[in-house]
Write an enzyme that holds these catalytic residues in place. Structure first.
Site, PDB file in Angstrom:
ATOM      1  N   CYS A  89       7.030   4.285  -7.849  1.00  0.00           N
ATOM      2  CA  CYS A  89       5.544   4.141  -7.133  1.00  0.00           C
ATOM      3  C   CYS A  89       5.855   3.866  -5.802  1.00  0.00           C
ATOM      4  CB  CYS A  89       4.737   2.826  -8.284  1.00  0.00           C
ATOM      5  SG  CYS A  89       3.233   2.879  -7.634  1.00  0.00           S
ATOM      6  N   HIS A 197       7.145   3.043 -14.044  1.00  0.00           N
ATOM      7  CA  HIS A 197       7.481   1.581 -14.056  1.00  0.00           C
ATOM      8  C   HIS A 197       8.805   1.337 -15.001  1.00  0.00           C
ATOM      9  CE1 HIS A 197       4.772   0.325 -10.194  1.00  0.00           C
ATOM     10  NE2 HIS A 197       4.081   1.036 -10.267  1.00  0.00           N
ATOM     11  N   GLU A 199      10.154  -0.799 -14.860  1.00  0.00           N
ATOM     12  CA  GLU A 199      10.304  -2.537 -15.422  1.00  0.00           C
ATOM     13  C   GLU A 199       9.700  -2.958 -15.673  1.00  0.00           C
ATOM     14  OE1 GLU A 199       8.082  -2.069 -11.341  1.00  0.00           O
ATOM     15  OE2 GLU A 199       9.437  -0.469 -12.490  1.00  0.00           O
TER      16      GLU A 199
END
Length: 225
Positions: A89, A197, A199
């Site tokens: 990002c 994302h 994660e």
């Protein structure tokens, strides 16, 4: 064998803890936390993560000021030595602004902040970051960005396609990115920038585990090597 990683934090980062937690959960080793004003990275790093957020409040251009932070000179030098670097990002924006990846991230085509889960196609399953996936596999990973519209000139896009450097594509319309590019590798294959994302998609309690393969790919490839 230990896996040694680092997560960079800038003023305005808000995904650095998420990234650190993901790396620890998947690898079993807590990453170093590195401040943007530091001029050196810890020695012996296997992996560097540049997380999402709004570094310096997205002043000037997203990632522009962060790309000039003291620590980024060390990150660039590490990447040039072959250390894997993941930018997610805002981290992707920082990597393009710092010259580690080509192109730029522009305002979303719809001029709206997009925050939802999206479908991604794995365009290259042979990289350090994607070997746990199958080529053409569709995974679902969250996005949260206002400036995720990837742009490069046609010659650059053709070169990226020809060299197999597109790692992920949007499998649906999200932000107007050229050729639906969601994730991009450098020419050496050790730097990946992506807007979604991973994660945030490593546990079923968070809605899915499709992002986990990215970290498993890198850790398995590096520790195995």
């Amino acid at each position: 064998m230990a896996f040694t990683s680092a997560v960079i934090t800038f003023p305005g980062s808000n995904c650095d803890r998420d990234m650190a937690v993901a790396l620890e959960k998947v690898s079993g080793f807590a990453p170093h936390r590195v401040w943007h004003g530091d001029s050196e990275l810890p020695t012996g790093l296997d992996f560097i993560a540049v997380p999402g957020g709004f570094s310096y409040g997205d002043y000037l251009r997203c990632g522009a000021i962060a790309s000039r932070s003291p620590i980024m000179q060390a990150v660039i030098a590490a990447a040039e030595r072959g250390v894997p670097v993941l930018g997610v990002c805002n981290g992707f924006q920082v990597l393009t602004e710092s010259g580690l990846l080509p192109g730029a991230l522009l305002r979303n085509a719809g001029l709206n902040f997009v925050c939802r889960e999206v479908a991604l196609e794995v365009a290259n399953a042979q990289s350090l970051f994607t070997s746990a996936y199958e080529e053409g596999q569709v995974i679902r990973v969250p996005v949260a960005h206002h400036d995720g519209n990837y742009f490069a000139d046609e010659a650059t896009l053709d070169r990226l396609e020809g060299e197999g450097r597109v790692a992920f594509r949007y499998a649906e319309e999200v932000n107007g990115s050229a050729r639906s590019i969601a994730g991009l590798l450098n020419d050496a294959g050790n730097v990946l920038g992506m807007m979604p994302h991973p994660e945030r998609a490593i546990e079923t309690t968070h809605g899915g585990t499709d992002g986990r393969g990215l970290f498993e790919s890198a850790i398995r490839g590096l520790v195995g090597a």
